[in-house]
Each structure stands twice: as C-alpha cells, then as structure tokens.
Design a protein around this motif. Sequence first.
Motif, short mmCIF file in Angstrom:
data_model
loop_
_atom_site.label_atom_id
_atom_site.label_comp_id
_atom_site.label_asym_id
_atom_site.label_seq_id
_atom_site.Cartn_x
_atom_site.Cartn_y
_atom_site.Cartn_z
N CYS A 119 0.83 -1.20 0.00
CA CYS A 119 0.00 0.00 0.00
C CYS A 119 0.87 1.25 0.00
N LEU A 120 0.71 2.08 -1.01
CA LEU A 120 1.53 3.28 -1.16
C LEU A 120 1.18 4.37 -0.15
N GLU A 121 -0.02 4.32 0.41
CA GLU A 121 -0.49 5.36 1.34
C GLU A 121 -0.55 4.86 2.79
N ASN A 122 -0.05 3.64 3.04
CA ASN A 122 -0.12 3.06 4.39
C ASN A 122 -1.55 3.07 4.93
N ALA A 123 -2.49 2.75 4.05
CA ALA A 123 -3.91 2.79 4.42
C ALA A 123 -4.44 1.45 4.90
N ILE A 124 -3.64 0.39 4.82
CA ILE A 124 -4.11 -0.95 5.19
C ILE A 124 -3.32 -1.46 6.39
N ASP A 125 -4.04 -1.98 7.36
CA ASP A 125 -3.42 -2.58 8.55
C ASP A 125 -3.98 -3.97 8.76
N THR A 126 -3.16 -4.82 9.37
CA THR A 126 -3.60 -6.16 9.73
C THR A 126 -4.37 -6.11 11.05
N VAL A 127 -5.58 -6.66 11.03
CA VAL A 127 -6.38 -6.74 12.26
C VAL A 127 -5.99 -7.97 13.06
N ASN A 128 -5.89 -9.08 12.38
CA ASN A 128 -5.39 -10.33 12.97
C ASN A 128 -4.84 -11.15 11.82
N ASP A 129 -4.56 -12.40 12.04
CA ASP A 129 -3.97 -13.23 10.99
C ASP A 129 -4.92 -13.48 9.82
N ASN A 130 -6.22 -13.21 10.03
CA ASN A 130 -7.20 -13.56 9.01
C ASN A 130 -7.94 -12.38 8.40
N ASP A 131 -7.59 -11.15 8.78
CA ASP A 131 -8.35 -10.03 8.26
C ASP A 131 -7.51 -8.75 8.24
N ILE A 132 -8.03 -7.73 7.54
CA ILE A 132 -7.35 -6.45 7.41
C ILE A 132 -8.35 -5.33 7.63
N LYS A 133 -7.84 -4.12 7.83
CA LYS A 133 -8.67 -2.94 7.97
C LYS A 133 -8.13 -1.86 7.03
N ILE A 134 -9.03 -1.20 6.31
CA ILE A 134 -8.63 -0.16 5.36
C ILE A 134 -9.08 1.20 5.87
N ASP A 135 -8.16 2.12 5.98
CA ASP A 135 -8.46 3.50 6.39
C ASP A 135 -8.93 4.27 5.15
N GLN A 136 -10.24 4.52 5.08
CA GLN A 136 -10.82 5.13 3.89
C GLN A 136 -10.34 6.57 3.67
N GLU A 137 -9.92 7.23 4.73
CA GLU A 137 -9.43 8.59 4.58
C GLU A 137 -8.05 8.63 3.93
N LYS A 138 -7.28 7.58 4.14
CA LYS A 138 -5.95 7.51 3.54
C LYS A 138 -5.98 6.89 2.14
#
Length: 372
Positions: free
Chosen positions: A331-350
């Motif tokens: 991710c070029l904008e560092n907008a995605i983070d790992t929530v746990n081993d099975n899912d992710i979270k996307i920061d819509q503002e970034k």
Amino acid sequence: MLETNFMGLNLKNPVIISAGPWNGNGKKLRNNLRAGAGAVITETIVSDPYSKTGEQIAFNGKGLQNIRFYSRFQLERWKEELKIAKSDGGIVIASISGHSPSEITYLAKKLEKYGADGIEISLSSPLGEGVEIPCSDSEFVFNVVNDVSKNIKIPVMVKLSQHVNNISEVSKAAKKAGASAISAINTIRCILGVDIDKEIPLLPTYGGYSGEPIRPIALASVASIAQSVDIPVCGIGGIGNYEHVIEYIMLGASAVQIGTALMLNGDSIIKKIVNDLEKWFKEKKINSISEICGKALEKIKPLDELALEPMTCKSDNKKCEEGCNLCVEHCLENAIDTVNDNDIKIDQEKCIGCGLCIFVCPINKLKIYDES
C-alpha cells in the motif's frame, strides 16, 4: 463462429501466423495453414537478400531476442514457394520491405503476380539500419502505401512499429493512401541482457524483442490505432493463448498474428489457441468476432477524466491467507493494517483507490469502488 472478413479476405479464424523464419518457405507456410491458421504471412521479402549474418536467438524465459534479417530467397524463388504454400488452398499474405515507394511497389506487383492474396508492407525493422527507415514520416508512409495500392488489386496491410512516435498520425496517412488494414507492432529493438561473468551481451548486436513482455506495449498501440482510423487492425505481440487474442479483439483488432509462441511451442499451439477460442465463444454464446470487437476500447478514457472519479478500496469477508501481508506491504499510502492473521482494515481517509492491492492479493479479497 470464428470466421471473419479481414480486409476483404475471408478467414476461417482470426489467427494469422506472422512474418518470420517459421514461414520462410512454401512448405512451412503450408504446414501452418494445415495446423489451423486463418492465414499466413511470408517471411519478409526484399529486393536484395542479406545472407552474411546467421540467425541467432536468445531467450530469458520471458522475452526473446532474435537476429534475423529477411528472407534469403531471391524474389523469383517466391513464385515456386507461393505455389507450394497455396497447394492445399488457404490465404497467403506476402510481407515485403524496401527503401523507396518504387522498390516496394515493384515487390508488391511481382508477388501479386505470383499468387499472394494480400501484401503486408513492413516499414521498419529493429535490426541493423531498420530503425533509421523513416517510418515515422507520415509523408513517406503515404507515398509508399499510395504507390503500392494504386498498382495492385489485392489488399495492402501496413505493419507499424513501436519505434513510431506518432502512430496515430502515421495510421491516418496509411489509411488516406489506400491501406486496407494496419498491423502492429513489429518487434522492438533490444539487447536482451549481459552475461556478467563473461562480460558479453547475450547476442552480439541489437535484435528484435518479442514474446509475452511486449504485449502491454502492443495492446496500447493497437488501441491507439483503432481509435484513430476506421480500417481493420491486426494485433501483434506476445500472444500465447486464446485470452490474449480476445484482449486484442476487445481493444479494436479484427485479427491477430502470432510468431514467438509458434517458435517456442511448435505448430500445435495454433490448434490449441483456435480450439480454446471457439470454446470460449460457445460458452459466452458469442456468434461473431464483431460482437466483442472494440468493447474494451469503448471504456478507455482520457487521463483528465479520471481525476473526476474518486475511488477507494474495500474488502469482503474472505479470510486472508495465514501469514500473508502483501496488501499491507504494497500500500503506497499506508492505508491498510492487519487486524489479525485472518483479516485487514482499510483506512478510507488515507486510501486513494490506486488499485495496487487488488493485484497482489492472492484470494481476490479486495475491490476498487467509485465513491461518487
């Protein structure tokens, strides 16, 4: 179903075998027709065959560089070779090249007399002096095509190169001069690589680059031509399966040419591509090439229109592969983070909706959406 009328020639399918050593004589041409090709194109014929350089090829597993000038046969020899090529029927197009309108026209008239069903004028070559031929000069292209088309009755196709920096204008000049079709692209001038232990290039001179890596470049050229002129376009470059054929057709091509795939896989690849293409048409209930020709071309927009469409990325409920962190890392904008081993979270503002993450995700979990 796959039958198509291409520049006035009735092809049983849109797969044409391009000019090259695989079509260097009558028997090879006939064999490729027997293998299922819709048409074949002779190795490029010139007035004064160059025979001082042997054929050399290098392959790095992706792209291929070749050093091969033109047909080594004298023009008169092609009278017999074309007779052999057409002994079972089938469409044979003669590829020709030269330095002046009069020279090229002379070749075209002779090959029409010898039985060629069409002419392909190759206006450039990545080898030797070929890049210096003024194929970017619209006036030169017009004069060549105009002279040829006025002096023969069979259709004339003009083969253009990626080295042409004004391919739309050159295409318009070819059409205005009487071209029946345009084919693109020729191989690209290259040095495939260097053996760093021996300190030598893989081949000792510049050559033509072909195969899978040039397909995106060729697709862009075909789309540009199809947007510029309303005559048939023949797509060339990196075609190895039926899906590649469909890509070209959806970007405006009416037919395609294959060459490197034949060199790497043998003539069995012709039948496979044609059979798979027919199967896909049946599955999709498509009755003719015209039904899908240009469908993707319609969706290509000018760059300034894209700025008006705010995009973002969203994920579905699929579980991520264990240990996969590709979308986060890319991710070029560092907008995605790992929530746990099975899912992710996307920061819509970034998130800016660039789309890189959807291509690296191995499970197709991510999609790009228009926010408007």
